[in-house]
Enzyme design. Structure first.
Site, PDB file in Angstrom:
ATOM      1  N   ASP A 147     -19.158 -59.522 -28.474  1.00 43.14           N
ATOM      2  CA  ASP A 147     -19.121 -58.056 -28.421  1.00 43.14           C
ATOM      3  C   ASP A 147     -17.895 -57.522 -29.166  1.00 43.14           C
ATOM      4  O   ASP A 147     -17.043 -58.298 -29.636  1.00 43.14           O
ATOM      5  CB  ASP A 147     -19.111 -57.641 -26.934  1.00 43.14           C
ATOM      6  CG  ASP A 147     -19.962 -56.405 -26.680  1.00 43.14           C
ATOM      7  OD1 ASP A 147     -20.091 -55.588 -27.595  1.00 43.14           O
ATOM      8  OD2 ASP A 147     -20.472 -56.269 -25.551  1.00 43.14           O
ATOM      9  N   GLU A 182     -21.772 -55.593 -32.512  1.00 42.52           N
ATOM     10  CA  GLU A 182     -20.832 -54.482 -32.730  1.00 42.52           C
ATOM     11  C   GLU A 182     -21.593 -53.163 -32.805  1.00 42.52           C
ATOM     12  O   GLU A 182     -21.029 -52.163 -33.175  1.00 42.52           O
ATOM     13  CB  GLU A 182     -19.904 -54.740 -33.921  1.00 42.52           C
ATOM     14  CG  GLU A 182     -20.545 -54.812 -35.283  1.00 42.52           C
ATOM     15  CD  GLU A 182     -21.016 -53.473 -35.799  1.00 42.52           C
ATOM     16  OE1 GLU A 182     -22.254 -53.295 -35.836  1.00 42.52           O
ATOM     17  OE2 GLU A 182     -20.161 -52.625 -36.147  1.00 42.52           O
ATOM     18  N   TRP A 183     -22.893 -53.198 -32.506  1.00 41.92           N
ATOM     19  CA  TRP A 183     -23.774 -52.040 -32.261  1.00 41.92           C
ATOM     20  C   TRP A 183     -24.201 -51.249 -33.506  1.00 41.92           C
ATOM     21  O   TRP A 183     -24.891 -50.245 -33.377  1.00 41.92           O
ATOM     22  CB  TRP A 183     -23.176 -51.079 -31.234  1.00 41.92           C
ATOM     23  CG  TRP A 183     -22.333 -51.747 -30.193  1.00 41.92           C
ATOM     24  CD1 TRP A 183     -22.771 -52.594 -29.219  1.00 41.92           C
ATOM     25  CD2 TRP A 183     -20.905 -51.672 -30.045  1.00 41.92           C
ATOM     26  NE1 TRP A 183     -21.722 -53.046 -28.467  1.00 41.92           N
ATOM     27  CE2 TRP A 183     -20.557 -52.497 -28.949  1.00 41.92           C
ATOM     28  CE3 TRP A 183     -19.902 -50.980 -30.736  1.00 41.92           C
ATOM     29  CZ2 TRP A 183     -19.232 -52.648 -28.532  1.00 41.92           C
ATOM     30  CZ3 TRP A 183     -18.581 -51.147 -30.315  1.00 41.92           C
ATOM     31  CH2 TRP A 183     -18.269 -51.962 -29.226  1.00 41.92           C
ATOM     32  N   GLY A 184     -23.727 -51.649 -34.690  1.00 39.55           N
ATOM     33  CA  GLY A 184     -24.213 -50.972 -35.892  1.00 39.55           C
ATOM     34  C   GLY A 184     -23.257 -50.115 -36.695  1.00 39.55           C
ATOM     35  O   GLY A 184     -23.470 -49.930 -37.891  1.00 39.55           O
ATOM     36  N   ASP A 205     -26.485 -49.548 -27.113  1.00 41.55           N
ATOM     37  CA  ASP A 205     -27.355 -50.158 -26.097  1.00 41.55           C
ATOM     38  C   ASP A 205     -28.659 -49.383 -25.879  1.00 41.55           C
ATOM     39  O   ASP A 205     -28.646 -48.156 -25.720  1.00 41.55           O
ATOM     40  CB  ASP A 205     -26.614 -50.229 -24.762  1.00 41.55           C
ATOM     41  CG  ASP A 205     -25.382 -51.128 -24.846  1.00 41.55           C
ATOM     42  OD1 ASP A 205     -25.057 -51.608 -25.948  1.00 41.55           O
ATOM     43  OD2 ASP A 205     -24.748 -51.344 -23.792  1.00 41.55           O
TER      44      ASP A 205
END
Ligand code: GLA
Length: 400
Positions: A147, A182-184, A205
């Site tokens: 993460d 890292e979500w984008g 998320d």
């Protein structure tokens, strides 16, 4: 002669190295993730029960091999700085859990973060990459979700930190898949494979909802699909766009998925997520309580013909060939020469579809198999029929 020998040795070494890389996540990883149901309290009793339920429900047989143990398992570091599990949550230790899963033909994923602390505020791996990778390898870990909470925002630091953990894993002496999370925001599809990752999350998320229009942090199923549709060229064996958890079976029950108005989805919507994530080659990981899973979720997760698209050896992510206000139509080639198409009705009411295969780049006639009805529905150069709100029709096409 000596030079030739050196060249041969180099060639063999390179091939071996490449072989090793492409073996990791040759098809998208499949499993179950602890975050939504267990959040702050993953523990060995519940995880073992979940693994047993994965087997008895037919999930493992369908291909869902991994238990992805998410955040909040950590208990700090010992006096030699080795990362340790919380002894109250995992009294037998993580190695014992991995041994248990391996003995059942399953695999264990674990979670850390590219900073001193994780998103949940637990011990993470920055500056302990080599030591933690060795520990994970010694425990028998098969996958690491890494993460990016508490880390700097710039892309160069992200590349460096993910590259560092990737190298540490490769040196640790065990095949451990690296899932970048890292979500984008730093567009990891541009560099994730290059620094040694096998997949990367593409959005923040996912929540238990079809569509988020508020943009305050929660994304819904279609937000993810829409994002991933533009990223087909980055995906392939060993490098996957990751759409985050499958939300079927949650029905708006509590957990992180219920934040940001994640009140639950219709059957058509849950089924669409499975269909479209399979077309788009996302890793597939369930997030509901498998011990109490309803038949609707089980049927959605274990559709072997849909899973076969996700796990197809060619690994070619579907391309979106049609995008209108109402329709998204995706097409992908398959390893045996067949094609798969998915027709999504994005509107809030039933619509009549009329899809000419020539418009998708597919000439001639095809035998069409409906992968949710499990039957051949015609031989044609087009498909016409009704699609309900947010439903996705998925067909496998064989040339005739
Ligand atoms: C982030 C990730 C989630 C989950 C939590 C755990 O939000 O995106 O998937 O791992 O952290 O704290």
């Amino acid at each position: 002669m000596r030079l030739i020998k050196i060249c041969m040795a180099l060639l063999l070494f390179t091939q071996a190295a490449l072989g090793q890389e492409s073996k990791l996540a040759a098809t998208p990883p499949m499993g179950w993730m602890s975050w939504n149901i267990m959040s702050e309290n993953p523990n060995e009793k519940d995880i073992k029960e979940m693994a047993d339920a994965m087997i008895s429900s037919g999930m493992v047989k369908a291909g869902y091999q991994y238990i992805f143990l998410d955040d909040c398992w950590q208990g700090g570091r010992d006096n030699k700085n080795n990362i340790i599990a919380d002894p109250n949550k995992f009294p037998s230790g993580i190695k014992s859990l991995a041994d248990y899963l391996h003995s059942k033909g399953m695999k264990l994923g674990i979670y850390s973060d590219a900073a001193p602390l994780t998103c949940g505020g637990y011990t993470a791996s920055l500056n302990f990459e080599d030591q933690d990778a060795k520990t994970f390898a010694s425990w028998g870990i098969d996958y690491l979700k890494y993460d990016y909470c508490n880390a700097p925002e710039d892309v160069e630091t992200a590349k460096k930190r993910y590259g560092k953990i990737a190298q540490a894993l490769r040196k640790a002496g065990r095949d451990i898949v690296l899932g970048i999370c890292e979500w984008g925001p730093r567009e990891p599809w541009n560099w994730g494979a290059q620094v040694g990752g096998q997949s990367w999350r593409t959005t923040y998320d996912i929540r238990d909802k079809w569509l988020d229009t508020e943009g305050k942090g929660g994304v819904g199923i279609y937000n993810v699909v829409d994002k991933m549709a533009g990223l087909a060229s980055f995906s392939g064996p060993g490098k996957w766009n990751d759409g985050d958890m499958l939300v079927a079976g949650l029905h708006g029950t509590k957990g992180p998925s219920s934040a940001f108005k994640g009140v639950g989805c219709t059957k058509a919507e849950y089924q669409s997520q499975m269909s479209l994530y399979s077309m788009l080659n996302s890793p597939l990981y369930a997030s509901c309580d498998i011990r109490k899973m309803d038949d609707e979720a089980r049927t959605i997760f274990t559709n072997a013909e849909v899973i076969a698209l996700n796990q197809d050896a060619l690994g070619k992510q579907a391309e979106r060939k049609i995008k209108t206000d109402i329709w998204d139509v995706f097409v992908r080639p398959l390893a045996n020469g067949d094609f798969a198409i998915a027709i999504l009705n994005k509107s809030a009411s039933t619509q009549n579809a009329n899809v000419n295969f020539a418009d998708l780049g597919l000439t001639g006639k095809y035998e069409l198999k409906d992968l949710w009805q499990h039957k051949v529905v015609g031989k044609n150069n087009k498909w016409t029929g009704e699609v309900t709100a947010h439903e996705t029709k998925v067909f496998r096409l064989k040339k005739v």
